[in-house]
Design a protein around this motif. Sequence first.
Motif, mmCIF file in Angstrom:
data_model
loop_
_atom_site.group_PDB
_atom_site.id
_atom_site.type_symbol
_atom_site.label_atom_id
_atom_site.label_comp_id
_atom_site.label_asym_id
_atom_site.label_seq_id
_atom_site.Cartn_x
_atom_site.Cartn_y
_atom_site.Cartn_z
ATOM 1 N N PRO A 1 0.783 -1.238 0.000
ATOM 2 C CA PRO A 1 0.000 0.000 0.000
ATOM 3 C C PRO A 1 0.811 1.283 0.000
ATOM 4 N N GLY A 2 2.099 1.225 0.287
ATOM 5 C CA GLY A 2 2.897 2.451 0.304
ATOM 6 C C GLY A 2 4.150 2.342 1.146
ATOM 7 N N ASP A 3 4.005 1.946 2.395
ATOM 8 C CA ASP A 3 5.159 1.791 3.267
ATOM 9 C C ASP A 3 6.079 0.712 2.697
ATOM 10 N N PRO A 4 7.349 1.054 2.386
ATOM 11 C CA PRO A 4 8.242 0.052 1.794
ATOM 12 C C PRO A 4 8.503 -1.138 2.710
ATOM 13 N N GLY A 5 8.283 -0.976 4.013
ATOM 14 C CA GLY A 5 8.483 -2.074 4.936
ATOM 15 C C GLY A 5 7.429 -3.157 4.825
ATOM 16 N N LEU A 6 6.360 -2.871 4.070
ATOM 17 C CA LEU A 6 5.293 -3.853 3.922
ATOM 18 C C LEU A 6 5.466 -4.727 2.689
ATOM 19 N N LEU A 7 6.544 -4.560 1.946
ATOM 20 C CA LEU A 7 6.854 -5.462 0.848
ATOM 21 C C LEU A 7 7.131 -6.854 1.406
ATOM 22 N N THR A 8 6.681 -7.900 0.710
ATOM 23 C CA THR A 8 6.938 -9.250 1.188
ATOM 24 C C THR A 8 8.414 -9.625 1.015
ATOM 25 N N LEU A 9 8.844 -10.614 1.787
ATOM 26 C CA LEU A 9 10.219 -11.097 1.648
ATOM 27 C C LEU A 9 10.463 -11.640 0.245
ATOM 28 N N ARG A 10 9.474 -12.324 -0.301
ATOM 29 C CA ARG A 10 9.620 -12.847 -1.659
ATOM 30 C C ARG A 10 9.766 -11.708 -2.664
ATOM 31 N N GLY A 11 8.975 -10.666 -2.487
ATOM 32 C CA GLY A 11 9.086 -9.520 -3.388
ATOM 33 C C GLY A 11 10.457 -8.885 -3.331
ATOM 34 N N ALA A 12 10.996 -8.720 -2.106
ATOM 35 C CA ALA A 12 12.324 -8.126 -1.960
ATOM 36 C C ALA A 12 13.390 -9.013 -2.595
ATOM 37 N N GLU A 13 13.272 -10.309 -2.404
ATOM 38 C CA GLU A 13 14.240 -11.242 -2.982
ATOM 39 C C GLU A 13 14.266 -11.125 -4.513
ATOM 40 N N LEU A 14 13.084 -11.072 -5.121
ATOM 41 C CA LEU A 14 13.020 -11.051 -6.583
ATOM 42 C C LEU A 14 13.416 -9.700 -7.150
ATOM 43 N N LEU A 15 13.141 -8.625 -6.438
ATOM 44 C CA LEU A 15 13.636 -7.328 -6.883
ATOM 45 C C LEU A 15 15.159 -7.325 -6.913
ATOM 46 N N GLY A 16 15.754 -7.980 -5.922
ATOM 47 C CA GLY A 16 17.212 -8.055 -5.879
ATOM 48 C C GLY A 16 17.812 -8.833 -7.030
ATOM 49 N N ARG A 17 17.035 -9.730 -7.618
ATOM 50 C CA ARG A 17 17.524 -10.520 -8.755
ATOM 51 C C ARG A 17 17.308 -9.824 -10.098
#
Length: 503
Positions: A15-31
Amino acid sequence: MDPMSGMVYLIGAGPGDPGLLTLRGAELLGRSDVVLYDGLSNVELLHQAPSAQHICVGKHGQQRIWRQDEIANAMITHAMAGRTVARLKGGDPAVFARTTEEVDALVDAGIRYEIVPGITAALAAGSYAGIPITHRKLASAVALVTGHEEPGKAESALDWDALARFPGTLVIYMGVTTAGHWTRSLIDAGKSPGTPAAIVRRCSLPDQQTFHCRLDEVADRLTPASKIRPPVIVILGPVAELAETRSWIAPRPMLGRSVLVTRPSDQVDPLVGLLRDLGATVLVQPAIAIGPPTDWAAVDAAIRQLHEQDFVVFSSRNGIRFFLNRVLALDLDTRVFATCQIACVGQKTAEALQDFHLRADWIPKDFRAESLAEALSDQVSGKRVLLVRASRGRDVLARSLSAAGAEVSEVTAYQHTDVVSADAKILELASDGKIDWITVTSSATAENLHRMFGASIKHSRVASLSPVTSETLRSLGYTVDAEANPYTMQSLVQKILETEEGK
């Protein structure tokens, strides 16, 4: 599907707060190699993909919104070139995000994909506004409704009669410009004009706002859109009246205050997190960048000759990180320190050693180079001391230890480089006096901020990490409004808070 082609990840940005991104989402953004993001995705999430190409597909009021076929073509083009593509979508990809159209295009093109859920705005708005969208006594069901329908359509795709009778909570998405149409449709279908309503704007962000009214007052509150600008969620039903007793955001002490963090991009998280927890709106503009030395030869030689040293002195966490990682890169391990005593300029620096299963023998209580030099002065006469340092910085330790009789050598484990230019939007905010605080954590940062921002800094309060940094700031003509003591991020934030409260 061609297994050699790229991959597309459709990731819910939340919804907006970057801390609410899922762990899976963060992992895939890193790739990812490429990130296609929309205007509802917090741009701070792009820090999760530092090596990727970042492409904005449009933001209302700021740049042209891409058509769906343009977005699909971009995803397919990059994927067919063998790239990993992250399609970052606000909220959850499965809720009013037009994901089906993008998936259809990927399937037709034979591109592999994965859908990664995110927290949708309806659920986040309920939690962040203190509104339980389900309630054992008041609402046993929830309906998510799009308000983005043209008023002049011959026939609505929504059954307003059924929605008016719905025995639970209605959550309206994208309903700002069409508020007059959908509120009138609900009332005409029998929904009580007095139904409690909560309008939640910029859900989960530090400047979130919640407005309470009745259903028949919503349209006047929302239109024209300049009154309450998107993104907005409207919650309708008896549960909306519970918000005032369950709000947990409003009391945060720095709500409505903006803070500019100027640390290197890979070091901002601890400070940003502390400030956000207090409700501040945090802007990030690194003043300096940190990277490896242009040539590792001197570091490699120092590592291989550590057995000849009596003391090794680390003046920063970065020095530990780059130096110790280089030890491992040379297929060595911590046994290279077997004959050395280790000194660190502060507790936080010493804590970084623990990541490599090492402990410091010497740590000054007040985290100052001068204090460390004083503590070691009786120990180093006739001894060999290696200082692990940055490419630039003060020479206090080297001078003081040499004066105490030590044979001092220095090695540059990492480089400081100035960021050439600041983000234009942040420069504009600083010039307009719309940044409440600027944090400065080193003299090098102070000097480059002065070059980038100049007199604009004087429109904001300045928070300094240490007396040395404060001295540099004052020499440049700036007032220091808060100074950390001890010299930690926690103390820096506490001093800002105390200044805000007039203590």
